[in-house]
Design a protein around this motif. Sequence first.
Motif, mmCIF file in Angstrom:
data_model
loop_
_atom_site.group_PDB
_atom_site.id
_atom_site.type_symbol
_atom_site.label_atom_id
_atom_site.label_comp_id
_atom_site.label_asym_id
_atom_site.label_seq_id
_atom_site.Cartn_x
_atom_site.Cartn_y
_atom_site.Cartn_z
ATOM 1 N N HIS A 138 4.117 -9.282 -4.202
ATOM 2 C CA HIS A 138 4.763 -9.196 -5.508
ATOM 3 C C HIS A 138 5.560 -7.913 -5.581
ATOM 4 O O HIS A 138 5.007 -6.813 -5.445
ATOM 5 N N ASP A 139 6.861 -8.058 -5.822
ATOM 6 C CA ASP A 139 7.766 -6.900 -5.778
ATOM 7 C C ASP A 139 7.584 -6.196 -4.425
ATOM 8 O O ASP A 139 7.775 -6.799 -3.390
ATOM 9 N N GLN A 140 7.207 -4.935 -4.443
ATOM 10 C CA GLN A 140 7.023 -4.205 -3.194
ATOM 11 C C GLN A 140 5.543 -3.962 -2.896
ATOM 12 O O GLN A 140 5.198 -3.048 -2.131
ATOM 13 N N VAL A 141 4.666 -4.758 -3.499
ATOM 14 C CA VAL A 141 3.220 -4.600 -3.314
ATOM 15 C C VAL A 141 2.685 -5.771 -2.508
ATOM 16 O O VAL A 141 2.906 -6.934 -2.860
ATOM 17 N N ILE A 142 1.999 -5.451 -1.427
ATOM 18 C CA ILE A 142 1.425 -6.472 -0.546
ATOM 19 C C ILE A 142 -0.092 -6.382 -0.637
ATOM 20 O O ILE A 142 -0.678 -5.299 -0.463
ATOM 21 N N GLU A 143 -0.741 -7.518 -0.925
ATOM 22 C CA GLU A 143 -2.190 -7.570 -0.958
ATOM 23 C C GLU A 143 -2.693 -8.211 0.325
ATOM 24 O O GLU A 143 -2.225 -9.292 0.717
ATOM 25 N N VAL B 13 4.788 -0.844 -0.398
ATOM 26 C CA VAL B 13 5.560 -0.595 0.819
ATOM 27 C C VAL B 13 7.011 -0.295 0.467
ATOM 28 O O VAL B 13 7.457 -0.502 -0.671
ATOM 29 N N LYS B 14 7.701 0.213 1.438
ATOM 30 C CA LYS B 14 9.113 0.540 1.218
ATOM 31 C C LYS B 14 9.948 -0.717 1.018
ATOM 32 O O LYS B 14 10.820 -0.771 0.147
ATOM 33 N N ILE C 189 4.097 2.191 4.732
ATOM 34 C CA ILE C 189 3.327 2.073 3.495
ATOM 35 C C ILE C 189 3.491 3.368 2.701
ATOM 36 O O ILE C 189 3.245 4.466 3.216
ATOM 37 N N PHE C 190 3.908 3.231 1.438
ATOM 38 C CA PHE C 190 4.112 4.402 0.583
ATOM 39 C C PHE C 190 2.864 4.762 -0.214
ATOM 40 O O PHE C 190 2.648 5.925 -0.547
ATOM 41 N N PHE D 36 8.012 -10.480 4.367
ATOM 42 C CA PHE D 36 6.562 -10.641 4.320
ATOM 43 C C PHE D 36 6.223 -11.795 3.374
ATOM 44 O O PHE D 36 6.714 -11.825 2.224
ATOM 45 N N TYR D 37 5.395 -12.727 3.829
ATOM 46 C CA TYR D 37 5.046 -13.883 3.014
ATOM 47 C C TYR D 37 3.534 -14.076 3.011
ATOM 48 O O TYR D 37 2.841 -13.713 3.979
ATOM 49 N N ALA D 38 3.034 -14.639 1.910
ATOM 50 C CA ALA D 38 1.606 -14.941 1.816
ATOM 51 C C ALA D 38 1.199 -15.859 2.962
ATOM 52 O O ALA D 38 1.870 -16.848 3.255
ATOM 53 N N GLY D 39 0.095 -15.508 3.619
ATOM 54 C CA GLY D 39 -0.367 -16.281 4.764
ATOM 55 C C GLY D 39 0.032 -15.690 6.095
ATOM 56 O O GLY D 39 -0.534 -16.048 7.139
#
Length: 570
Positions: A178-183, A149-150, A138-139, A155-158
Motif C-alpha cells: 500500500h503506497d510505499q509500505v510493504i507488509e 521503502v523508497k 528500506i527507509f 512489488f506485488y502481494a504474493g
Amino acid sequence: MAEYLSPGVYVEEFESGSKPLEGVSTSTAGFIGLASRGPVEGLPQLITSPADFGRVYGSYLSENAFGSYRYLAYAVNQFFTNGGSRCFIARVAPSDAAAASNSGQPSAVLSVTAKNPGAWGNQLRLVAVPASKAKTPIFEAAEGNRYRVKNASGFYAGDVVVFSNGSEKQYSRIVSVHDQVIELAEALSGEVVDTALVPSKWLSTAEFTLSVSYGSEVETYEKVSLNPEAPNYVEKAAGRSVLANIAVQSVSEGSVSPFEQLAGAGADSYEITLAGGSDGTAANLSAGDFIGEDFGPGKRTGIQAFIDNDVVSIMAIPGVTDPNVQLSLVAHCESLGSRFAILDLPREVTKVQDVLAHRDLFDSSYCALYNPWLQVFDPLDKRNIFIPPSGTIAGVYSRSDSTRGVQKAPANETLRGVVGIDVQYNNGEQDILNPAGVNLIRSFTGQGIRVWGARTCSSNTLWKYINVRRLFIFLESSIKNGSNWVVFEPNTEQLWARVQRTIEAFLTRVWRDGALSGTSPGEAFYINIGRTTMTQDDIDNGRLICVIGVAPVKPAEFVVFRITQRTGSE
C-alpha cells in the motif's frame, strides 16, 4: 432525420452514387497434409514462402515413415516456385502422434508440453536462471512486519522477496503493498534500514528468466514469477509461446524463491528437457483424419478447418488420392461455392482405362484432375523423386491469374522446377482422356513440360472449362463481398438504381480486362433489377432480387487451320 432547432447554416453529407466494387483474390491456395510440426486444429496458418513454411511446419518427411502421405512440403515448395504468393496450411497428424512433455518428472514445479504433436518436441530445451524485476532500500521499519521503502513499484502481494545486506540473505513473502509500505509474512532480522545516498542493503523481488529454444528459434520470458497475482506470472507470460504450453504444477507456500523451487538450493541454472514426442505412423492415418472433425470454431481439423477461412480459392490435398477424401474436398468446394479443388491421381494409375475409372468417381465443375506425377529434386534425399502435380498446378493457377487474369485458362503453361514426368502420354491417349475431363501434363520437344488441358470434371458442357467456373467464382464472390452495404437499406427504386450502377461499373471493368466476350458491355452482360425481378411479396418479405447474365470467354482449345491448294485459274 436531422433536427434543426436553432437558426443557422447546416452542412450535411449523404451518399447518392454507386459504391466501388473490388474484385476478390483468386490466387490464394489452401493445402492439407502431414507435417513434422505445427498446429493440428483451428484456423489454417498463412504461409508466404517456403522458408515461412519451414519455420511453422518443419522440414520434409521421410519416405520410409510416411510414404505417399509426405508430399505437403514438396507441394508448397512447388506452389511458390511456380508463381504462388500466399497459401494457408492445415496440418494433419496420425492418431498415435504425441506431444513431447516433462511428465516423467512428477515432482517438477512446471508442467511443460510441446505446443503440438511430433518428435520435434523432444528437441525443445527450457533453461531458467535467477532474476529480479525490482529492488529498493528500506527507509523505515514499522510495527507488524511493515516496511516503508523508497519505491514499491514492481512489488506485488504474493511475491517472494529477498533482503540482502551484502553478507547474508533473508527470504520472506509479501502480504500486502500500500503506497510505499510493504507488509511481509515474516519479519526481517537485524538492522534493515538504509537511508544512505548509495544504499548497500536492498529488498529485492525473486524471479527467474525462462528461455525456450528449438534449434535457432528462441523465446525468452524475462523475470517471470510463480505468483498468480503478479502480471509477470509465468503462465501469463508464456501464454503467447508458439513452442510450448507451460503451466505451474505445484508451488511452495513458504518463503522460498521461485528459482530455488525449480532448481533446488545452490544451483546457478536449471534445464528442462522433454521426451515422448512422436510423429505417429502412416498405418494410423485414415480418410477421417483428412476430412476432419467439426468441434466448433477454433477447434476444427482437416478440411473442416477451412470453413472459417473465406480467403482461399484453390484447394488441394497433395498425394492423398483416397476417393473418400477427394469427394469430401469437392463437396466442401461445392457447398461454399467460392473455391476450386485440384485433384491428384494415384501414381500407379497410368493406363487409360484405370485413369478413366478414377475419373468416373467425380461429376463436378468445382474440381479438375491432373496426371501424371512430376519429377523434382528432393532436398532431403539429395535425388530426384516423383511428386503429385497438385501443388505445382496450384502455383500455375496463381501465376496465370496474376499475369493474365482468372479468365485465362491455366493451360499451355510451363512448369518450373520440374525435370521430368512419370508417364509420357501421346496424342491418341489424350484423345480419349481430354474429352473425359482428365488434364494431362506433357513434354514437348523444345517447349519444356507444359499443362496440356483445361477441363473440369463436370458432365455439364456449360461448365467444362476451368476458367469459366473460376471466373464465375470470382464474379460471385466479388459481388457478394462488395454488396454487404445493401443489407437493411430501404428496398426502393433508389436502392435498385444504386445497386445496378455498382454492379454495372464492376462488370464493365471486367469486360475491359478481357474476361467477358462481346464488342460492347451490352453484349457482354445484362443486369435486371426492380419490378421485373421482384413481386410485391418479395419486397414485403425483405428480398431484393437482381438477375445478372454474363458471357464468359472460352479458351481456344482446338486451333484449326484449313489449307487448300489454289490453282492459277481461280
